[in-house]
Write a protein that holds these residues in place. Structure first.
Motif, PDB file in Angstrom:
ATOM      1  N   LEU A 176      37.377  15.990  39.742  1.00 31.93           N
ATOM      2  CA  LEU A 176      38.298  16.675  38.838  1.00 31.93           C
ATOM      3  C   LEU A 176      39.599  15.900  38.693  1.00 31.93           C
ATOM      4  N   ARG A 177      40.023  15.717  37.456  1.00 32.26           N
ATOM      5  CA  ARG A 177      41.350  15.154  37.211  1.00 32.26           C
ATOM      6  C   ARG A 177      42.371  16.260  37.389  1.00 32.26           C
ATOM      7  N   THR A 178      43.324  16.045  38.287  1.00 28.41           N
ATOM      8  CA  THR A 178      44.364  17.034  38.554  1.00 28.41           C
ATOM      9  C   THR A 178      45.656  16.614  37.865  1.00 28.41           C
ATOM     10  N   ALA A 179      46.701  17.410  38.055  1.00 25.22           N
ATOM     11  CA  ALA A 179      47.972  17.105  37.408  1.00 25.22           C
ATOM     12  C   ALA A 179      48.489  15.732  37.811  1.00 25.22           C
ATOM     13  N   HIS A 180      48.265  15.343  39.067  1.00 19.62           N
ATOM     14  CA  HIS A 180      48.844  14.096  39.566  1.00 19.62           C
ATOM     15  C   HIS A 180      47.834  13.206  40.271  1.00 19.62           C
ATOM     16  N   GLY A 181      46.563  13.445  40.063  1.00 19.04           N
ATOM     17  CA  GLY A 181      45.578  12.607  40.740  1.00 19.04           C
ATOM     18  C   GLY A 181      44.168  13.088  40.489  1.00 19.04           C
ATOM     19  N   THR A 182      43.363  13.118  41.557  1.00 20.96           N
ATOM     20  CA  THR A 182      41.980  13.580  41.468  1.00 20.96           C
ATOM     21  C   THR A 182      41.632  14.355  42.725  1.00 20.96           C
ATOM     22  N   VAL A 183      40.649  15.240  42.600  1.00 24.67           N
ATOM     23  CA  VAL A 183      40.105  15.918  43.765  1.00 24.67           C
ATOM     24  C   VAL A 183      38.613  16.094  43.547  1.00 24.67           C
ATOM     25  N   ALA A 184      37.836  15.872  44.595  1.00 19.85           N
ATOM     26  CA  ALA A 184      36.384  16.034  44.544  1.00 19.85           C
ATOM     27  C   ALA A 184      36.015  17.358  45.189  1.00 19.85           C
ATOM     28  N   LEU A 185      35.357  18.215  44.415  1.00 18.21           N
ATOM     29  CA  LEU A 185      34.881  19.509  44.902  1.00 18.21           C
ATOM     30  C   LEU A 185      33.383  19.592  44.641  1.00 18.21           C
ATOM     31  N   GLY A 186      32.602  20.025  45.632  1.00 13.87           N
ATOM     32  CA  GLY A 186      31.164  19.805  45.550  1.00 13.87           C
ATOM     33  C   GLY A 186      30.256  21.001  45.607  1.00 13.87           C
ATOM     34  N   GLY A 190      28.290  19.147  43.168  1.00 15.90           N
ATOM     35  CA  GLY A 190      29.205  18.166  42.602  1.00 15.90           C
ATOM     36  C   GLY A 190      29.393  16.902  43.402  1.00 15.90           C
ATOM     37  N   SER A 191      29.052  16.913  44.688  1.00 15.54           N
ATOM     38  CA  SER A 191      29.284  15.714  45.491  1.00 15.54           C
ATOM     39  C   SER A 191      28.403  14.550  45.059  1.00 15.54           C
ATOM     40  N   MET A 192      27.294  14.824  44.376  1.00 16.31           N
ATOM     41  CA  MET A 192      26.426  13.731  43.949  1.00 16.31           C
ATOM     42  C   MET A 192      27.057  12.875  42.857  1.00 16.31           C
ATOM     43  N   VAL A 193      28.198  13.290  42.299  1.00 17.79           N
ATOM     44  CA  VAL A 193      28.836  12.456  41.274  1.00 17.79           C
ATOM     45  C   VAL A 193      29.682  11.355  41.897  1.00 17.79           C
ATOM     46  N   MET A 245      28.375  18.312  58.591  1.00 16.05           N
ATOM     47  CA  MET A 245      28.987  18.872  57.388  1.00 16.05           C
ATOM     48  C   MET A 245      28.004  18.805  56.234  1.00 16.05           C
ATOM     49  N   ALA A 246      27.868  19.894  55.498  1.00 15.05           N
ATOM     50  CA  ALA A 246      27.092  19.879  54.268  1.00 15.05           C
ATOM     51  C   ALA A 246      27.870  19.122  53.207  1.00 15.05           C
ATOM     52  N   SER A 247      27.172  18.356  52.374  1.00 13.85           N
ATOM     53  CA  SER A 247      27.873  17.539  51.381  1.00 13.85           C
ATOM     54  C   SER A 247      28.655  18.384  50.383  1.00 13.85           C
ATOM     55  N   SER A 248      28.259  19.647  50.197  1.00  7.51           N
ATOM     56  CA  SER A 248      28.984  20.515  49.270  1.00  7.51           C
ATOM     57  C   SER A 248      30.381  20.848  49.761  1.00  7.51           C
ATOM     58  N   PHE A 249      30.680  20.584  51.043  1.00  4.16           N
ATOM     59  CA  PHE A 249      32.000  20.842  51.590  1.00  4.16           C
ATOM     60  C   PHE A 249      32.801  19.559  51.823  1.00  4.16           C
ATOM     61  N   ALA A 250      32.252  18.423  51.385  1.00  3.51           N
ATOM     62  CA  ALA A 250      32.980  17.158  51.485  1.00  3.51           C
ATOM     63  C   ALA A 250      34.006  17.080  50.356  1.00  3.51           C
ATOM     64  N   THR A 251      35.150  16.462  50.632  1.00  6.23           N
ATOM     65  CA  THR A 251      36.175  16.328  49.607  1.00  6.23           C
ATOM     66  C   THR A 251      36.932  15.027  49.769  1.00  6.23           C
ATOM     67  N   VAL A 252      37.479  14.564  48.667  1.00  5.22           N
ATOM     68  CA  VAL A 252      38.470  13.485  48.649  1.00  5.22           C
ATOM     69  C   VAL A 252      39.539  13.908  47.650  1.00  5.22           C
ATOM     70  N   ALA A 253      40.784  13.929  48.071  1.00  6.68           N
ATOM     71  CA  ALA A 253      41.890  14.250  47.184  1.00  6.68           C
ATOM     72  C   ALA A 253      42.844  13.066  47.159  1.00  6.68           C
ATOM     73  N   VAL A 254      43.119  12.543  45.963  1.00  8.17           N
ATOM     74  CA  VAL A 254      43.986  11.380  45.804  1.00  8.17           C
ATOM     75  C   VAL A 254      45.182  11.787  44.950  1.00  8.17           C
ATOM     76  N   GLY A 255      46.358  11.469  45.432  1.00  6.27           N
ATOM     77  CA  GLY A 255      47.562  11.812  44.684  1.00  6.27           C
ATOM     78  C   GLY A 255      48.805  11.604  45.524  1.00  6.27           C
ATOM     79  N   PRO A 256      49.955  12.018  45.025  1.00  9.15           N
ATOM     80  CA  PRO A 256      51.214  11.839  45.766  1.00  9.15           C
ATOM     81  C   PRO A 256      51.441  12.951  46.782  1.00  9.15           C
ATOM     82  N   TYR A 257      50.402  13.279  47.532  1.00  8.35           N
ATOM     83  CA  TYR A 257      50.495  14.389  48.482  1.00  8.35           C
ATOM     84  C   TYR A 257      51.457  14.073  49.625  1.00  8.35           C
ATOM     85  N   GLY A 258      52.209  15.085  50.020  1.00 11.21           N
ATOM     86  CA  GLY A 258      52.961  15.006  51.255  1.00 11.21           C
ATOM     87  C   GLY A 258      52.099  15.547  52.373  1.00 11.21           C
ATOM     88  N   VAL A 259      51.869  14.757  53.402  1.00 10.88           N
ATOM     89  CA  VAL A 259      50.949  15.136  54.478  1.00 10.88           C
ATOM     90  C   VAL A 259      51.749  15.453  55.737  1.00 10.88           C
TER      91      VAL A 259
END
Length: 486
Positions: A176-186, A190-193, A245-259
């Protein structure tokens, strides 16, 4: 005639006949005379029959990902229009699996991405593609590694612009294209993409995920951050997931996140990543997560993973929150009910994962019931009142919780509200809160980091409680109409 002497005399003919049958069936003789057969192209899930693959079980994914170009949806200051490499992903997936049958070929799920090369045990494999199914035929010299019980390694190199997928219920998942980056939700597929694999929740695995992004951006995934290195204008984040972990719960979020990295009173790491726009509104989130996790431990038993946390975007980044393992994703700061729901899923859904998508009520019903428990203890709303409200809601009776009509119905009210009512009716039938919560903790302990079905659950409840709950299952769980409240 002695059948043994007849068998000896006919052995050469039988061998020839076996070879002809094998070739006709598309089987491939392996080294040492082993005859393999292709793994199934799906696991016959009731709602997604082509999802997942048969013939092997994945133990580990090692994903090396590079995200290039701009990201963010148009209007957010990060439009990708006109950028030839905008949002492009280049990946190498190393998949370690154990054969559950003698394999001549096997499948991986991958949607949309271009496959550049595939090797199995270091040797090139032939690849055939049909939609989201990759069929791999390993080179003959490695056939012995694909016998039942043996472990083998597959390496897939691929690239492309990952897709956003619209589900049957109209929600979006994938990349998914987010306001400031991307996030993968599965969830559910969806993780197969963004990486190849065995994408059904019945095949869980550990993960190493390395994400390389432009310097100045953060890349957040599941598990724990083991390293962060910057060179030549790019930063690589290495996240490791030790628990299955099931692949449906895997995620990658890219953006200007404060961690932020904090810990619970018991020392459990808490990692929260928040978009700068919601930094102020999420300042207290780590403390709130620690509070909810401690509350969950008291009710449900030991927290099942090695860290907790959250990823928080801005409203509009997605149309829903999701229980991505270790740190759920929220499209904006969550209220207490939503936070409790998604953190309860770390026990119900992420650790004890439905065996098929038909069993989804086991995770959603319990997570909804966790909301009721929290509300009773913190907001003064008795569970009986939440139950009565759900009972009066006509939408909860559209279909049985354990038998949604189709994929479009998996996130509809009966799976949640009616599922929670089933849990409360079990509690009522037992008539002993101490015994009820002991049963819940026992269920989670018995299936920790595994998969379970509705039949597993009903059998467990009856065995542990000593009750015959046939009427409860027939009416509240599987019945076609609203039963008397009881």
């Amino acid at each position: 005639m002695d059948p043994r002497s007849a068998a000896r005399r006919s052995a050469p003919c039988a061998a020839l006949l076996l070879a002809l049958i094998t070739l006709a069936a598309g089987c491939t003789p392996g080294r040492g005379g082993v005859v393999g057969t292709p793994g199934a192209a799906g696991v016959r899930d009731p709602y997604f029959p082509r999802l997942g693959n048969g013939g092997y079980d994945v133990s580990h994914y090692d994903l090396d990902l590079r995200v290039d170009g701009a990201s963010g949806h148009p209007g957010a200051g990060h439009s990708s229009a006109g950028h030839p490499r905008a949002g492009r992903l280049s990946g190498t997936a190393v998949i370690t699996a154990r054969a559950t049958q003698d394999l001549s070929a096997f499948n991986l799920d991958l949607s949309g991405m271009e496959v550049r090369s595939v090797t199995v045990e270091g040797r090139p494999a032939a690849v055939n593609r049909a939609g989201s199914e990759l069929t791999l035929r390993p080179d003959a010299p490695v056939a012995d590694r694909l016998r039942a019980g043996r472990t083998f390694r597959t390496v897939v190199r691929y690239d492309g612009v990952p897709r956003t997928v619209t589900d049957a219920d109209g929600s979006e998942e994938g990349w998914l294209r987010t306001a400031h980056g991307t996030v993968a939700l599965g969830q559910p597929a969806g993780s197969m993409v963004w990486f190849p694999g065995n994408h059904h929740p019945s095949d869980k695995a550990s993960y190493d995920v390395r994400i390389t992004v432009p310097e100045g951006r953060s890349a957040v995934s599941n598990g724990e951050l083991t390293s962060r290195r910057t060179a030549e204008g790019r930063t690589t984040f290495h996240w490791r997931v030790r628990e299955p972990m099931a692949s449906s719960f895997a995620t990658v979020a890219v953006g200007p996140y404060g961690v932020r990295r904090t810990a619970t009173a018991d020392g459990l790491p808490v990692v929260t990543a928040a978009d700068p726009e919601v930094a102020g509104a999420t300042a207290a989130l780590p403390a709130r997560i620690s509070e909810v996790v401690a509350w969950g431990v008291r009710h449900f038993g030991p927290y099942p993973f090695s860290s907790a946390g959250a990823i928080v975007g801005v409203p509009g980044d997605a149309g829903y929150a999701l229980e991505t393992q270790n740190r759920p994703f929220f499209p904006g700061p969550p209220d207490s009910a939503l936070l409790v729901h998604e953190l309860a899923h770390q026990w119900f859904g992420d650790s004890v994962t439905p065996r098929t998508w038909r069993d989804m009520w086991l995770s959603e019903g319990f997570a909804t019931y966790a909301e009721w428990l929290w509300s009773a203890e913190h907001d003064g709303v008795p569970v009986a009142e939440s139950f009565a409200e759900a009972y009066a809601d006509e939408a909860n009776w559209d279909f049985p919780a354990a038998r949604p009509p189709g994929p479009a119905d998996l996130s509809r009210p009966p799976v949640y509200g009616r599922g929670a009512m089933v849990v409360h009716r079990i509690r009522q039938e037992m008539g002993d809160d101490e015994a009820f919560f002991a049963l819940v903790r026992g269920w989670l302990r018995a299936h920790r980091h595994g998969n379970a079905s509705t039949d597993d659950f009903t059998a467990f409840v009856e065995e542990e409680s000593g009750l015959d709950l046939t009427e409860l299952w027939d009416t509240w769980l599987n019945g076609g109409s609203r039963p008397a409240r009881g």
